[in-house]
Design a protein around this motif. Structure first.
Motif, PDB file in Angstrom:
ATOM      1  N   HIS A  19      -0.780   8.831   9.571  1.00  0.00           N
ATOM      2  CA  HIS A  19      -1.372   9.846  10.452  1.00  0.00           C
ATOM      3  C   HIS A  19      -0.382  10.996  10.525  1.00  0.00           C
ATOM      4  N   PRO A  20      -0.870  12.245  10.558  1.00  0.00           N
ATOM      5  CA  PRO A  20       0.058  13.395  10.534  1.00  0.00           C
ATOM      6  C   PRO A  20       1.076  13.405  11.662  1.00  0.00           C
ATOM      7  N   ALA A  21       0.731  12.836  12.804  1.00  0.00           N
ATOM      8  CA  ALA A  21       1.632  12.881  13.955  1.00  0.00           C
ATOM      9  C   ALA A  21       2.419  11.594  14.165  1.00  0.00           C
ATOM     10  N   GLU A  22       2.309  10.650  13.242  1.00  0.00           N
ATOM     11  CA  GLU A  22       2.950   9.347  13.407  1.00  0.00           C
ATOM     12  C   GLU A  22       3.877   9.036  12.228  1.00  0.00           C
ATOM     13  N   LYS A  23       4.820   8.143  12.472  1.00  0.00           N
ATOM     14  CA  LYS A  23       5.582   7.560  11.380  1.00  0.00           C
ATOM     15  C   LYS A  23       4.689   6.619  10.591  1.00  0.00           C
ATOM     16  N   THR A  24       5.030   6.417   9.323  1.00  0.00           N
ATOM     17  CA  THR A  24       4.234   5.527   8.473  1.00  0.00           C
ATOM     18  C   THR A  24       4.515   4.072   8.845  1.00  0.00           C
ATOM     19  N   LEU A  25       3.436   3.317   9.030  1.00  0.00           N
ATOM     20  CA  LEU A  25       3.511   1.916   9.438  1.00  0.00           C
ATOM     21  C   LEU A  25       2.940   1.043   8.328  1.00  0.00           C
ATOM     22  N   TYR A  26       3.643  -0.036   8.011  1.00  0.00           N
ATOM     23  CA  TYR A  26       3.200  -0.985   6.983  1.00  0.00           C
ATOM     24  C   TYR A  26       3.080  -2.361   7.626  1.00  0.00           C
ATOM     25  N   LEU A  27       1.845  -2.796   7.842  1.00  0.00           N
ATOM     26  CA  LEU A  27       1.561  -4.166   8.269  1.00  0.00           C
ATOM     27  C   LEU A  27       1.515  -5.013   7.004  1.00  0.00           C
ATOM     28  N   VAL A  28       2.552  -5.802   6.774  1.00  0.00           N
ATOM     29  CA  VAL A  28       2.724  -6.434   5.462  1.00  0.00           C
ATOM     30  C   VAL A  28       1.755  -7.596   5.252  1.00  0.00           C
ATOM     31  N   GLY A  29       1.356  -8.294   6.316  1.00  0.00           N
ATOM     32  CA  GLY A  29       0.347  -9.336   6.199  1.00  0.00           C
ATOM     33  C   GLY A  29       0.904 -10.698   5.824  1.00  0.00           C
ATOM     34  N   ASP A  30       0.001 -11.629   5.552  1.00  0.00           N
ATOM     35  CA  ASP A  30       0.373 -13.004   5.203  1.00  0.00           C
ATOM     36  C   ASP A  30       0.810 -13.056   3.741  1.00  0.00           C
ATOM     37  N   THR A  31       2.096 -12.899   3.527  1.00  0.00           N
ATOM     38  CA  THR A  31       2.622 -12.854   2.163  1.00  0.00           C
ATOM     39  C   THR A  31       4.087 -13.270   2.168  1.00  0.00           C
ATOM     40  N   VAL A  32       4.535 -13.749   1.030  1.00  0.00           N
ATOM     41  CA  VAL A  32       5.958 -13.900   0.778  1.00  0.00           C
ATOM     42  C   VAL A  32       6.463 -12.625   0.107  1.00  0.00           C
ATOM     43  N   TRP A  33       7.787 -12.497   0.012  1.00  0.00           N
ATOM     44  CA  TRP A  33       8.361 -11.370  -0.718  1.00  0.00           C
ATOM     45  C   TRP A  33       8.069 -11.524  -2.199  1.00  0.00           C
ATOM     46  N   TYR A  34       7.548 -10.476  -2.820  1.00  0.00           N
ATOM     47  CA  TYR A  34       7.392 -10.423  -4.272  1.00  0.00           C
ATOM     48  C   TYR A  34       7.292  -8.958  -4.675  1.00  0.00           C
ATOM     49  N   GLU A  35       7.255  -8.682  -5.959  1.00  0.00           N
ATOM     50  CA  GLU A  35       7.429  -7.312  -6.443  1.00  0.00           C
ATOM     51  C   GLU A  35       6.466  -6.296  -5.834  1.00  0.00           C
ATOM     52  N   PRO A  36       5.169  -6.604  -5.664  1.00  0.00           N
ATOM     53  CA  PRO A  36       4.286  -5.595  -5.068  1.00  0.00           C
ATOM     54  C   PRO A  36       4.692  -5.143  -3.665  1.00  0.00           C
ATOM     55  N   ILE A  37       5.402  -5.986  -2.907  1.00  0.00           N
ATOM     56  CA  ILE A  37       5.889  -5.536  -1.607  1.00  0.00           C
ATOM     57  C   ILE A  37       6.930  -4.437  -1.810  1.00  0.00           C
ATOM     58  N   TRP A  38       7.845  -4.681  -2.727  1.00  0.00           N
ATOM     59  CA  TRP A  38       8.856  -3.662  -3.055  1.00  0.00           C
ATOM     60  C   TRP A  38       8.189  -2.376  -3.535  1.00  0.00           C
ATOM     61  N   LYS A  39       7.170  -2.486  -4.390  1.00  0.00           N
ATOM     62  CA  LYS A  39       6.487  -1.301  -4.909  1.00  0.00           C
ATOM     63  C   LYS A  39       5.783  -0.532  -3.801  1.00  0.00           C
ATOM     64  N   THR A  40       5.193  -1.240  -2.843  1.00  0.00           N
ATOM     65  CA  THR A  40       4.547  -0.571  -1.717  1.00  0.00           C
ATOM     66  C   THR A  40       5.575   0.184  -0.876  1.00  0.00           C
TER      67      THR A  40
END
Length: 262
Positions: free
Chosen positions: A155-176
Motif C-alpha cells: 500500500h502506498p502509505a504502508e511498509k511492505t508486509l510479507y505473511l510467509v504462511g505455512d512453509t519451511v525455509w526454501y529458495e522461493p522464500i529467499w526469492k520473494t
C-alpha cells in the motif's frame, strides 16, 4: 500497521486502513480433538492424545470477528479454519465478508459452503487500495502436507508486509524477499512436525535464515503454542534469538497482543 495475534495462525492485521482476518481457527480449547485415529502421526506417541487447540481464544470469537473488512485463508487445514462435525468449513464466519483464498479450487469449495464474495489469490489481486500478492510455500520437508500460500501486502502509505504462511525455509522464500524487500515478515514458526510429512512450518533455525536474508526487517513470530505437533515454544524462540544475537529483530506477541509498526 497493526498485527494482533489471536491464537495459532489466526491474526487481525490492520493495514492501509482496512482490517484483515487471517486463518480464523475459532474453536474452543480442545474442541478439535486429538491426532489419535487420524492419518497424521506425531513424532512421539504421547502427543497424539492431546486435545487441540491447546489454549482458548484470548477473547470471545464475536470479538475476533468484530470490525473485520476482509478475510484471508491461506489454506484449509483444520488449525487454520474451523471444520465442524458435518465437514462444513468456517461455519462461524459471515458468508458475505470478502474472502481471499489461495486458488480457484478453494474458492469453489467455499462457494459450495455458501460464501458469496470470494477472490482467488492465484492471480495478484487487491482489496480496495491494498495490493495482495500470492506467494509459494513448501508445507512439509518430506512430503507436502497439502498446498498452502503466503501473501505480500503493499500500500502506498504502508511498509511492505510479507505473511510467509505455512512453509519451511526454501529458495522461493529467499526469492520473494529479494523481489519485494519486505519491511515486516510474519513467520509461522512453532516447528510443527508430523512423522510422515516431516517439519511442516518454520522452526528457530529457519527464522535465523529469514533474518539473514532480510536483516533490516522486523520478524513477527506467530503460530505458537496451540497445536500438539509443535516442537518450538515462545521461550525456545527467544532463547535462540538471544544466543544468535538477533533478538532485536523479532517480536513474539502473546495471544491477544497487538504489535504496532509505524
Amino acid at each position: 500497521m497493526k498485527i494482533q495475534q489471536i491464537r495459532n495462525a489466526t491474526l487481525k492485521i490492520t493495514y492501509g486502513g482496512h482490517t484483515f482476518l487471517i486463518d480464523p481457527w475459532l474453536l474452543p480449547k480442545g474442541a478439535f480433538g486429538t491426532f489419535r485415529n487420524t492419518p497424521f502421526r506425531t513424532l512421539t506417541e504421547d502427543r497424539e492424545d492431546i486435545p487441540m487447540p491447546l489454549v482458548d481464544l484470548p477473547f470471545p470469537k464475536e470479538a475476533v470477528l468484530q470490525g473485520v473488512d476482509a478475510c484471508i485463508l491461506t489454506h484449509f487445514h483444520p488449525d487454520h479454519i474451523d471444520i465442524n462435525s458435518a465437514g462444513v468449513l468456517g461455519d462461524s464466519l459471515p458468508r458475505d465478508t470478502p474472502t481471499f483464498v489461495q486458488s480457484p479450487e478453494d474458492a469453489h469449495t467455499l462457494w459450495d459452503e455458501g460464501f458469496t464474495d470470494l477472490t482467488s489469490l492465484f492471480q495478484n489481486t487487491a482489496y480496495k487500495d491494498v495490493e495482495l500478492i500470492r506467494t509459494e510455500c513448501r508445507h512439509g520437508t518430506k512430503v507436502p502436507c497439502g498446498p498452502a500460500c503466503g501473501v505480500v501486502f503493499r500500500h502506498p502509505a504502508e511498509k511492505t508486509l510479507y505473511l510467509v504462511g505455512d512453509t519451511v525455509w526454501y529458495e522461493p522464500i529467499w526469492k520473494t524477499i529479494e523481489r519485494f524487500r519486505p519491511d515486516v515478515l510474519i513467520l509461522y514458526a512453532c516447528g510443527a512436525s508430523l512423522k510422515f510429512f516431516g517439519r511442516l512450518i518454520m522452526d528457530q533455525h529457519d527464522v535465523l535464515k529469514v533474518h539473514e536474508a532480510a536483516p533490516q526487517a522486523k520478524l513477527v513470530i506467530s503460530h505458537m503454542e496451540s497445536v500438539a505437533h509443535a516442537t518450538v515454544s515462545r521461550a525456545d524462540m527467544r532463547a535462540f534469538a538471544e544466543a544468535k544475537g538477533f533478538e532485536g529483530s523479532i517480536v513474539i506477541p502473546a495471544d491477544g497482543e497487538t504489535v504496532t509498526i509505524d
